[in-house]
Design a protein around this motif. Sequence first.
Motif: not given
Length: 414
Positions: A81-83, A86, A224
């Motif tokens: 969240q974000p990775s 992402d 995202g």
Amino acid sequence: MPNIQNIASMVAGAEARHLMVEAGRCVEVRHRMAQCGACMETCPEDAIQVKDNHITVIPELCRGCGSCASECPTQALHMVQPSEADLLAFVDTAADELFAGELDHEPVLEFSCEHAPASSADVRIVVPALPYVDEAVLLHAAANGFDSIALTCCGDDGCLNPTLAAMPDILATARTLLEACGSSCKIVLRKQKPRPQEEGQKERRGRASEPRGGESQQTTMTAGNMMYGNRDYSRRGMISDMASQAKTIVAETAAAELRDRLGQQEAEPTLIQTLTDGKGNMLKFAMPRAESVLNDLYVMNPEPAGAINVRGFARVEVNAAACTCCGMCARFCPTGALECEERPIGNSYGSTWHSLADPWAQAANQEGGALSFRISDCVGCHLCETACPLHCLHVNDEVDASTIFDLEPADLLQ
């Protein structure tokens, strides 16, 4: 009906899911004598403890800054969240959109903490804190055609401290690798004051700042969601995130309530379950960050040159005369960079795993066995050094850049 304690616990858990832990990857979990501690040394809040083959993240202290994940050589800790995946996807999307048309200037890609003021960058990717942007993300941006990358910190202690802790290593690694590839990409780190409306009161994570100039052509991406001009966090994205969180909370709350009614407790996996595949073999892991870095370096220059000494790269050297091919280094290696065909040991102690001093000397006089090393899989965690019972193995952090794409294993005992 689920009780309020269960619901509150699950909601708190959902909020803390920015940091994921895969204990089996951690070198100090894999081997009690390992001396890594990179995550603990980097964490500005002392929120991580690694002791007695166990890694613990203290949720009350963890701020989700990403420092530990950026430093961990084996990605035992990684952010969501974000990775990282992402962020790589955000860069791809930004490059596709930006380079689809004619440009009359050198485009600037900015990675900004969520409280930094808006800028005039062509593309602005907002992250919770700058350590989310590691060398894999920076190199991916360079490989996608961005020659100018800015990293902007708001200067607040909650942002500045992790930035100062983690970004020097990230920048040193990225710049060294870019130089080895002959890239002209420039990366700058800058500090700017938080937005005036945020003094004393921070916005909730996941809300984007407004670019200057009203309906500009700047592209901003946050957690995202992509926005053009001055549009804020999309309603669809917000509802989607809420629905996803709600489903998880409801499912886990129901499971917790069922366990309570049945008087059951969720058992933590044992150390053996964490580290082995059920057949006695220690688990091996893919390293997405390392794979991404290698792929992007190859895109920029398949024939890099020069010596590099940065994290994530290393080569193994062995004293062939002393090595008994006991297989300990290969057994503990988390990536499978080392592979060993063990020499047979006949003795009263049983297998190599349980052998003591005499069997090592006995094995040295027996023929057979092979030890190979694949440099493209090594992440420089040094665990093989620790695991070698005869201390005949050394990890050299300096490597020849021209060898980093070697996919074939090399015999270490020639």
